[in-house]
Scaffold this active site. Structure first.
Site, PDB file in Angstrom:
ATOM      1  N   ASP A  41     -11.711   3.006 -47.868  1.00 55.03           N
ATOM      2  CA  ASP A  41     -11.273   2.729 -46.495  1.00 55.03           C
ATOM      3  C   ASP A  41     -10.090   1.776 -46.496  1.00 55.03           C
ATOM      4  OD1 ASP A  41     -14.488   2.709 -44.748  1.00 55.03           O
ATOM      5  OD2 ASP A  41     -13.362   4.256 -45.786  1.00 55.03           O
ATOM      6  N   TYR A  47      -6.894   3.466 -47.585  1.00 51.93           N
ATOM      7  CA  TYR A  47      -6.469   4.373 -46.520  1.00 51.93           C
ATOM      8  C   TYR A  47      -5.792   3.580 -45.398  1.00 51.93           C
ATOM      9  CZ  TYR A  47      -6.918   7.999 -42.926  1.00 51.93           C
ATOM     10  OH  TYR A  47      -6.666   8.905 -41.949  1.00 51.93           O
ATOM     11  N   GLU A  89      -9.090 -12.264  -9.053  1.00 58.54           N
ATOM     12  CA  GLU A  89      -9.057 -10.864  -9.513  1.00 58.54           C
ATOM     13  C   GLU A  89     -10.466 -10.283  -9.523  1.00 58.54           C
ATOM     14  OE1 GLU A  89      -7.370 -10.879 -13.468  1.00 58.54           O
ATOM     15  OE2 GLU A  89      -5.918 -12.416 -12.922  1.00 58.54           O
ATOM     16  N   LYS A 122     -13.617  -8.685 -10.912  1.00 63.33           N
ATOM     17  CA  LYS A 122     -14.092  -8.615 -12.296  1.00 63.33           C
ATOM     18  C   LYS A 122     -14.590  -7.198 -12.543  1.00 63.33           C
ATOM     19  CE  LYS A 122     -16.764 -11.139 -15.713  1.00 63.33           C
ATOM     20  NZ  LYS A 122     -17.540 -10.067 -16.294  1.00 63.33           N
ATOM     21  N   ASP A 127     -16.229  -4.069 -14.126  1.00 61.34           N
ATOM     22  CA  ASP A 127     -17.402  -3.942 -14.980  1.00 61.34           C
ATOM     23  C   ASP A 127     -17.202  -2.801 -15.971  1.00 61.34           C
ATOM     24  OD1 ASP A 127     -19.838  -4.456 -15.987  1.00 61.34           O
ATOM     25  OD2 ASP A 127     -20.996  -3.696 -14.292  1.00 61.34           O
ATOM     26  N   ARG A 176     -13.110  -5.441 -27.977  1.00 61.44           N
ATOM     27  CA  ARG A 176     -13.240  -6.879 -28.126  1.00 61.44           C
ATOM     28  C   ARG A 176     -14.078  -7.226 -29.359  1.00 61.44           C
ATOM     29  NH1 ARG A 176     -17.113 -10.427 -25.824  1.00 61.44           N
ATOM     30  NH2 ARG A 176     -16.374 -12.540 -25.993  1.00 61.44           N
ATOM     31  N   TYR A 186      -4.983  -7.060 -17.373  1.00 64.26           N
ATOM     32  CA  TYR A 186      -5.063  -8.361 -16.709  1.00 64.26           C
ATOM     33  C   TYR A 186      -4.724  -9.569 -17.566  1.00 64.26           C
ATOM     34  CZ  TYR A 186      -9.822  -7.818 -18.593  1.00 64.26           C
ATOM     35  OH  TYR A 186     -10.883  -7.584 -19.392  1.00 64.26           O
ATOM     36  N   LYS A 241     -19.794 -14.667 -10.246  1.00 64.01           N
ATOM     37  CA  LYS A 241     -20.541 -13.417 -10.254  1.00 64.01           C
ATOM     38  C   LYS A 241     -21.164 -13.159  -8.886  1.00 64.01           C
ATOM     39  CE  LYS A 241     -21.165 -11.512 -13.928  1.00 64.01           C
ATOM     40  NZ  LYS A 241     -21.806 -11.887 -15.163  1.00 64.01           N
ATOM     41  N   CYS A 291     -51.859 -16.106 -31.831  1.00 64.09           N
ATOM     42  CA  CYS A 291     -50.749 -15.154 -31.893  1.00 64.09           C
ATOM     43  C   CYS A 291     -51.332 -13.736 -31.871  1.00 64.09           C
ATOM     44  CB  CYS A 291     -49.956 -15.381 -33.175  1.00 64.09           C
ATOM     45  SG  CYS A 291     -48.770 -14.081 -33.516  1.00 64.09           S
ATOM     46  N   CYS A 327     -50.465 -12.069 -35.641  1.00 66.90           N
ATOM     47  CA  CYS A 327     -51.071 -12.505 -36.912  1.00 66.90           C
ATOM     48  C   CYS A 327     -52.336 -13.331 -36.689  1.00 66.90           C
ATOM     49  CB  CYS A 327     -50.060 -13.289 -37.738  1.00 66.90           C
ATOM     50  SG  CYS A 327     -49.712 -14.926 -37.072  1.00 66.90           S
ATOM     51  N   CYS A 359     -46.489 -19.548 -32.238  1.00 70.21           N
ATOM     52  CA  CYS A 359     -47.373 -19.105 -33.314  1.00 70.21           C
ATOM     53  C   CYS A 359     -47.122 -20.003 -34.515  1.00 70.21           C
ATOM     54  CB  CYS A 359     -47.037 -17.654 -33.636  1.00 70.21           C
ATOM     55  SG  CYS A 359     -47.550 -17.145 -35.274  1.00 70.21           S
ATOM     56  N   CYS A 405     -46.275 -14.570 -40.459  1.00 70.12           N
ATOM     57  CA  CYS A 405     -46.495 -13.763 -39.257  1.00 70.12           C
ATOM     58  C   CYS A 405     -45.491 -12.612 -39.274  1.00 70.12           C
ATOM     59  CB  CYS A 405     -46.302 -14.613 -38.002  1.00 70.12           C
ATOM     60  SG  CYS A 405     -46.273 -13.631 -36.494  1.00 70.12           S
TER      61      CYS A 405
HETATM   62  S1  IVH Z   1      -9.793 -12.421 -18.219  1.00 70.44           S
HETATM   63  C1  IVH Z   1      -9.620 -15.513 -21.535  1.00 70.44           C
HETATM   64  N1  IVH Z   1      -9.831 -10.892 -16.087  1.00 70.44           N
HETATM   65  O1  IVH Z   1     -14.918 -10.106 -18.172  1.00 70.44           O
HETATM   66  C2  IVH Z   1      -9.999 -14.653 -20.383  1.00 70.44           C
HETATM   67  N2  IVH Z   1     -11.585 -10.624 -17.680  1.00 70.44           N
HETATM   68  O2  IVH Z   1     -16.623 -12.404 -19.063  1.00 70.44           O
HETATM   69  C3  IVH Z   1     -10.161 -13.237 -20.740  1.00 70.44           C
HETATM   70  N3  IVH Z   1     -13.184  -8.858 -17.131  1.00 70.44           N
HETATM   71  O3  IVH Z   1     -14.404  -9.926 -21.636  1.00 70.44           O
HETATM   72  C4  IVH Z   1     -10.714 -12.375 -19.705  1.00 70.44           C
HETATM   73  N4  IVH Z   1     -12.232  -8.213 -15.256  1.00 70.44           N
HETATM   74  O4  IVH Z   1     -14.192  -7.765 -20.253  1.00 70.44           O
HETATM   75  C5  IVH Z   1     -10.454 -11.226 -17.229  1.00 70.44           C
HETATM   76  N5  IVH Z   1      -9.717  -9.588 -14.188  1.00 70.44           N
HETATM   77  C6  IVH Z   1     -10.325  -9.905 -15.312  1.00 70.44           C
HETATM   78  C7  IVH Z   1     -11.496  -9.242 -15.753  1.00 70.44           C
HETATM   79  C8  IVH Z   1     -12.102  -9.647 -16.934  1.00 70.44           C
HETATM   80  C9  IVH Z   1     -13.234  -8.001 -16.098  1.00 70.44           C
HETATM   81  C10 IVH Z   1     -14.182  -8.913 -18.226  1.00 70.44           C
HETATM   82  C11 IVH Z   1     -13.603  -8.859 -19.615  1.00 70.44           C
HETATM   83  C12 IVH Z   1     -14.054 -10.112 -20.293  1.00 70.44           C
HETATM   84  C13 IVH Z   1     -15.231 -10.512 -19.466  1.00 70.44           C
HETATM   85  C14 IVH Z   1     -15.404 -12.008 -19.537  1.00 70.44           C
END
Ligand code: IVH
Length: 691
Positions: free
Chosen positions: A42, A45, A123, A125, A127, A146, A234, A322, A416, A419, A434, A440
């Site tokens: 690997d 390569y 911004e 967040k 998902d 990541r 972002y 959140k 426990c 065990c 335990c 165990c």
């Molecule tokens: S900034 C150093 N911006 O949230 C900061 N993250 O809990 C880097 N995510 O791993 C992240 N929307 O996968 C940033 N507008 C946004 C985001 C965002 C979603 C996610 C991202 C990150 C995780 C962090």
């Protein structure tokens, strides 16, 4: 033959080498894919492939129609190849209320010692899963997930299939640019995919995030291409010349260069704006075409971001707010006890499966015995269950009106369940443990699972099921056994002997899967110090603590010696490590069984010393600093963070191990002690000059 520096190549030489690389890589691909007889490792390569990329980056006009960089489907052999991020991909701290957001902003201001207003970018967040896309000379050259933040998977071929990702950038983009963002699947695409899969009797995905992850992590990029993934950009990683001074400015650049950015990103001047932006996103959340799980606030000015810097894994200049957890009603069918790696007995409720915000939940943690009593949770009860992000679902409370006549109270065991050793509860401890230790089976198995987990040795080939089976059969009893398994397996001559494990003869296995397993294990015979410390599974020592220990000790042997000698002065002087943690560490190293496993392990593997290369050349690297008195040009927190960034250790008290005392105004007794001990004293200005 072809080992000249790329910058020294003439155009003829580059052309000849690209021709050679195209042929060599095609030959290797066909040996691997068609003949199943790979002849390159690997690493060999990858080296050829990288060389090809690098030459093409310098001579884009020489890119051949049959260039290996254009080919999709040349996936690394054992799953994906790895990419080490040149700048780590961090995560974000979480908060759940506006008060906590206010605290965060106050913290930022305190750190910067300013009363002025600070603008934040708000911004959504997204998902999904984060990605990093690297451009060299304005061409997309590689992409990664990541991963653990330091090393991710090479998903170059898969990212190329996402139509929204530009493959070339305009002339004003920097020579080197890593754009980071989120890959997600739109709700509509998710429903369509699941519908199609259901019709074809295939397993469907639980939510868009899982669908996006499953699609991006396909070894065959053709499958990724069929799945309709989208992106929002972002943030950035490495960049050769940063042209923007703010997050808002960065978004302008991104848009100009063809990257999709979220239309709901908003610049906020004060907490009121932030509050409004959060409320607005909460309101439109369900009507957005993609899932979001909160709002991210980032200090807009890059200059201020740089001053604020980072904590271990998260920036000080951003936070994730959140959305409140999603809740649903369900019924408790049973309560059972799980025994963890450190022997903790955790009660778990099996509930009637229920959809909570798009995920089917069938069990929830009850934390500990007091929690069951406090909430008066009984078997048969109807309860409110909630999940917030990736957190294990929890039970919020019981709906007493719905309690059936025969609802049973749960009697917490004092033995426990695995065990049958006594399970005891220390004074002041919420958990019952335990006492069986490694005798165990539950504890031993959990320790093995922890040892191979993602942030520890990260041996993907050893999944939970294999660990369970191997433990039961006595093939793996402790972590050291993992590295002797190949030796114990015996030769592959069917008639050779009855001795040896001969894993290849197991049902569903074969020579290839056994070889893959050995390969996965052997790839981890060299391990970084923080991973190794974390893998040991010492109580309270998570990966952030392991990193602190590694930074401060540098080598495993010096850490182990201190712990064996019950020498805790150094460890408790580390910011972030307290006396209770130190006690747990010392206890771990007093246990002869643990020492024996470590000794066996060290015969099989190499633990790398921890060298912080980025900082080893600074005046403060490895030096112990003590701050005293009031600083005037920056806050104590900022000064401390700067020193830590340069590889210094910061301690709260002066001792003979102190290298420098930084003396602010009105310094007290510490300065005196330093003088008596003959330790170098720096004024604030001297300190700043050295920085
Ligand atoms: S900034 C150093 N911006 O949230 C900061 N993250 O809990 C880097 N995510 O791993 C992240 N929307 O996968 C940033 N507008 C946004 C985001 C965002 C979603 C996610 C991202 C990150 C995780 C962090």
């Amino acid at each position: 033959m072809f080992d000249k520096e790329i910058s020294a190549l003439s155009i003829e030489e580059a052309k000849a080498e690209l021709e050679y690389l195209a042929k060599e890589l095609a030959k290797s691909d066909s040996a691997y894919y068609q003949d199943d007889a790979p002849y390159l490792t690997d690493a060999q390569y990858d080296k050829l492939k990288h060389r090809n990329f690098d030459i093409e980056a310098r001579f884009p006009e020489l890119i051949r129609p049959d260039s290996p960089s254009k080919k999709v489907g040349a996936a690394a052999k054992s799953g994906f190849g790895k990419i080490t991020h040149r700048f780590p991909m961090l995560s974000l701290g979480d908060v759940f209320s506006l008060e906590e957001v206010e605290d965060f902003i106050l913290g930022v201001k305190r750190f910067l010692n300013t009363a002025e207003g600070i603008a934040f970018m708000s911004e959504p967040k997204i998902d999904g899963l984060s990605f990093s896309a690297r451009y060299e000379n304005r061409r997309f050259v590689s992409g990664a997930t990541r991963g653990d933040g330091t090393t991710g998977e090479d998903i170059t071929a898969n990212l190329k299939t996402i139509k929204q990702l530009p493959l070339t950038l305009p002339d004003d983009a920097p020579d080197i640019l890593e754009v980071r963002g989120e890959v997600y699947m739109a709700k509509e695409d998710f429903f369509a995919l699941n519908e199609r899969y259901a019709a074809e009797n295939k397993k469907t995905f639980a939510n868009p995030r899982n669908a996006a992850a499953g699609s991006l992590r396909q070894l065959d990029p053709k499958i990724t291409a069929e799945r309709n993934l989208s992106i929002f950009a972002y943030t950035w990683g490495e960049v050769s010349a940063r042209k923007w001074q703010s997050q808002a400015g960065f978004f302008d650049c991104l848009k100009a260069w063809g990257f999709p950015t979220n239309p709901h990103n908003t610049l906020c001047q004060n907490i009121k704006d932030i509050e409004q932006s959060f409320a607005h996103l909460m309101e439109i959340r369900s009507s957005l075409p993609y899932d979001i799980d909160g709002v991210v606030y980032k200090v807009n000015s890059i200059e201020l971001q740089e001053r604020l810097g980072f904590l271990t894994r998260t920036p000080r200049w951003a936070i994730a707010h959140k959305f409140p957890a999603e809740q649903a009603f369900t019924k408790i069918n049973n309560i059972r006890i799980q025994v963890g790696r450190t022997g903790a007995l955790t009660p778990v409720a099996d509930v009637e499966p229920i959809n909570v915000g798009g995920v089917i939940v069938s069990h929830a943690t009850l934390h500990n015995e007091d929690e069951i009593k406090r909430k008066d949770i009984r078997i048969g009860d109807t309860v409110i269950i909630q999940r917030a992000g990736d957190v294990i679902p929890q039970i919020v409370g019981v709906v007493l009106e719905k309690r059936p006549a025969g609802a049973q109270e749960f009697i917490f065991p004092d033995k426990c369940p695995v065990c049958f050793s006594h399970a005891i509860r220390e004074e002041d401890e919420a958990v019952r443990r335990c006492t069986g230790g490694l005798s165990c089976p539950a504890q031993a198995k959990e320790r093995l699972k922890h040892f191979v987990s993602k942030d520890a040795f990260d041996i993907a080939g050893l999944g939970d099921k294999i660990i369970e089976d191997f433990y039961l059969e006595g093939i793996l009893k402790n972590p050291a056994d993992i590295f002797t398994i190949e030796h114990r397996n015996g030769g592959d001559d069917l008639f050779s002997s009855a001795q040896g494990l001969h894993l290849e003869r197991r049902e569903g296995w074969g020579k290839k899967s056994v070889d893959n397993l050995f390969k996965a294990i052997n790839a981890k015979r060299t391990i970084s110090l923080p991973r190794f410390i974390y893998a040991l599974g010492i109580r309270q020592v998570g990966s952030a603590t392991a990193l602190l220990i590694a930074k401060n000790y540098g080598s495993f042997s010096s850490f182990m010696q201190d712990m064996i000698n019950k020498e805790t002065a150094k460890i408790v002087s580390i910011d972030g490590i307290g006396a209770a943690m130190a006690t747990d560490m010392v206890e771990f190293f007093q246990e002869p069984h643990n020492i024996s496993i470590i000794e066996q392990l060290l015969k099989e593997i190499k633990v790398e010393d921890f060298i912080d290369t980025s900082r080893s050349d600074s005046v403060f690297s490895d030096k112990t600093l003590v701050f005293t008195g009031t600083l005037t040009q920056m806050t104590r927190a900022e000064a401390k963070a700067k020193a830590l960034d340069l590889g210094a250790k910061v301690s709260g008290s002066v001792s003979k191990n102190t290298d420098y005392v930084i003396m602010g105004a009105d310094a007290g007794s510490k300065a005196k002690v330093a003088q008596e001990l003959g330790i170098k004293i720096l004024s604030e200005t001297e300190f700043l000059n050295l920085l």
